[in-house]
Scaffold this active site. Structure first.
Site, PDB file in Angstrom:
ATOM      1  N   ASP A 155       0.836  -1.197   0.000  1.00 33.89           N
ATOM      2  CA  ASP A 155       0.000   0.000   0.000  1.00 33.89           C
ATOM      3  C   ASP A 155       0.874   1.252   0.000  1.00 33.89           C
ATOM      4  O   ASP A 155       2.107   1.170   0.041  1.00 33.89           O
ATOM      5  CB  ASP A 155      -0.940  -0.030   1.203  1.00 33.89           C
ATOM      6  CG  ASP A 155      -2.298   0.571   0.899  1.00 33.89           C
ATOM      7  OD1 ASP A 155      -2.383   1.432   0.001  1.00 33.89           O
ATOM      8  OD2 ASP A 155      -3.278   0.193   1.562  1.00 33.89           O
ATOM      9  N   ASP A 213       3.271   5.137 -15.658  1.00 36.75           N
ATOM     10  CA  ASP A 213       4.352   4.815 -16.599  1.00 36.75           C
ATOM     11  C   ASP A 213       5.345   3.830 -16.000  1.00 36.75           C
ATOM     12  O   ASP A 213       5.869   2.964 -16.708  1.00 36.75           O
ATOM     13  CB  ASP A 213       5.107   6.086 -17.011  1.00 36.75           C
ATOM     14  CG  ASP A 213       4.304   6.991 -17.926  1.00 36.75           C
ATOM     15  OD1 ASP A 213       3.276   6.547 -18.466  1.00 36.75           O
ATOM     16  OD2 ASP A 213       4.712   8.164 -18.099  1.00 36.75           O
TER      17      ASP A 213
END
EC number: 3.2.1.22
Length: 534
Positions: A155, A213
């Site tokens: 997380d 990306d």
């Protein structure tokens, strides 16, 4: 009882003494060749987790057909640990929640035929306030290996940029560090990244695009947006599903074998959902080749829920080795039509009625990239029936229902041209082309918004197929196709659609302009099958 506090030797948990080359996950698709399937407790139980829950879940999945259908992962989420680390820095499980310990639970899960996954956070604390991994990454990797863990959800709560780094750069540093550590393990863990979710809800999406990306280089899947509504949460569960669905349509260009966009859990027993809505979430996630991770009380799932969750035709779509994500062929105020290719040469079409009324209509084959001069066999993946189609598929859908068809092609009619919307991911506006103008408009399902992109990068609308999208200076228009460089375009992983003649990028609103870095106005979604330059 205390945790295992003696660390295993680094050489045993991580790489052997031979040098190990660190490679991007997308360069090693064999680590996770198809999207993961299984169970996670979070959306259903949040921090109310314990050994009994996971034992009963494991037993139920082993006996009710879910394991046999492919759901072979049992993953813990937040709140499994103590609030403090041991004196030597290692994590400790909560002995009240897990009296026999996580190594025992892992062995039990694996004895039933499952893999075992765990949760940590890249920051200094988890989202629930438990110890995060920052500064302890190698220690945590060692202990996870010792416990038999083979899947890590990492997380992104409580991450703060260090001096000299932006917040986006800090996330990249932390997740990149984990990638290097996991890559050097003798048995690398499946790495689920949550970093993009922390950048998804801003008006300026440059950082979100930038994180998207790099996540395929570091892990096997990434949570790209907000959490799906939890069982006890307020609000509409259907609206939550639609939010995550729409986010997933924005990032199709990133997905390929070995890396999967993750729109979050299947909330199969949420009381706020109708059966059609539950089936729609499953069908859409399968059409995306998204992770199928159920967060529900598995022992109490109804026979209706188990029936759709174990639909082998749709699971085969989800697990198709091409891993191509379905993309939008058409969108209007009521219907989304999505398409993709499958590895056996067939074409998938998924039709979602997101409107408030039932609908009956025809879906023309040309918007699916297929010829209307051919005859095809279309299999309904819900019921299994097959029909012969030529010009269109007739569909009838309840509100919030989804139809899925697999269309078989033969040698004479096997050509499929990537066909669908070209839309700006920030505004949601569709590129619209007529003989008089080319611009951005609200998506309305017209053929002036449905584009075909051939292998040379030439783009034409279905409404005027003799004319091609042309750049002249900073203007764009539809001109008679001549295949000059002004009519050739290339699509990048950044979402830029770049003209070969001008070197400029398509810009929302109409026209082209100097290519910026991940700017909202220049990031576009294109149909599946278009070549993406990495």
């Amino acid at each position: 009882m205390r945790l295992i506090t003696r660390w295993i030797p680094l050489a045993n948990a991580l790489a052997s003494t031979m040098p190990v080359q660190v490679v991007a996950s997308i360069e090693n698709p064999s680590l996770l060749p198809t999207p993961p399937m299984g169970f996670n407790n979070w959306a259903r139980f949040m921090c109310d987790l314990n050994e009994t829950l996971f034992v009963e879940t494991t037993d139920a999945m082993a006996s009710n057909g879910l394991l046999e259908a492919g759901y072979n992962r049992i993953n813990l989420d937040d709140c499994w640990m103590n609030y403090d680390r041991a004196e030597n820095g290692s994590l400790e499980w909560n002995v009240t929640k897990f009296p026999r310990g996580l190594p025992w639970l892992g062995q039990y899960v694996k004895s039933k035929g499952f893999n075992f996954g765990i949760y940590e956070d890249s920051g200094n604390l988890t989202c629930g306030g438990y110890p995060g991994s920052e500064g302890y990454e190698e220690i945590d990797a060692e202990i996870f290996a010792a416990w038999g863990i083979d899947y890590l959800k990492l997380d992104g709560c409580n991450v703060y940029p260090k001096e000299g780094r932006t917040l986006q750069e800090e996330y990249k540093y932390l997740y990149g560090n984990w990638h290097e550590i996991l890559s050097k393990m003798q048995q690398p863990l499946i790495f689920s990244e949550s970093a993009p979710a922390y950048f998804s809800m801003t008006d300026n999406l440059t950082d979100w695009h930038t994180v998207m990306d790099w996540v395929p280089e570091y892990g096997e899947l990434a949570r790209h947006s907000v959490d799906i509504l939890v069982y006890s949460g307020e609000g509409s569960a259907w609206d939550s599903i639609m939010t995550n669905y729409k986010f997933n349509t924005l990032v199709a260009r990133y997905q390929r074998p070995g890396y999967y966009n993750d729109p979050d859990f299947l909330i199969a027993d949420h009381p706020g959902l109708s059966l059609d809505e539950k089936r729609s979430q499953f069908a859409l996630w399968a059409s995306f080749s998204a992770p199928l991770i159920i967060s529900a009380h598995i022992p109490d799932l109804s026979s209706e829920d188990l029936e759709y969750l174990t639909n082998q035709a749709l699971i085969a779509v989800d697990q198709d080795p091409l891993a191509q994500q379905a993309t939008l062929a058409s969108r209007d105020g009521s219907l989304d039509v999505l398409t993709r290719n499958l590895a056996d040469g067939s074409r998938l079409v998924t039709i979602l009625n997101h409107g408030s009324e039932s609908i009956e209509t025809d879906i023309s084959l040309d918007i699916l990239g297929l010829s209307t001069d051919c005859t095809y066999k279309a299999q309904d993946l819900w019921g299994g029936s097959t029909q012969t189609i030529k010009d269109a598929i007739r569909i009838k859908l309840n509100t919030h229902a989804t139809a899925v068809y697999k269309i078989d092609t033969d040698e004479k009619c096997s050509q499929v041209i990537p066909t669908g919307l070209i839309f700006n991911t920030a505004s949601g506006k569709c590129l619209t082309g007529t003989s008089s103008s080319v611009g951005s408009e609200s998506c309305n399902g017209s053929k002036s918004q449905i584009w075909q992109i051939d292998a040379s990068g030439v783009i034409r609308t279905l409404s005027e197929q003799s004319k091609c999208l042309t750049a002249d200076g900073k203007a764009i228009s539809l001109q008679e196709c001549s295949e000059n460089n002004g009519q050739k375009w290339s699509y990048a992983i950044t979402g830029n659609l770049k003209n070969a003649d001008t070197g400029y990028c398509l810009t929302n609103g109409g026209g082209v302009s100097a290519c910026g870095f991940e700017t909202n106005s220049q990031v576009f979604g294109l149909p599946a099958g278009v070549h993406v330059a990495l």
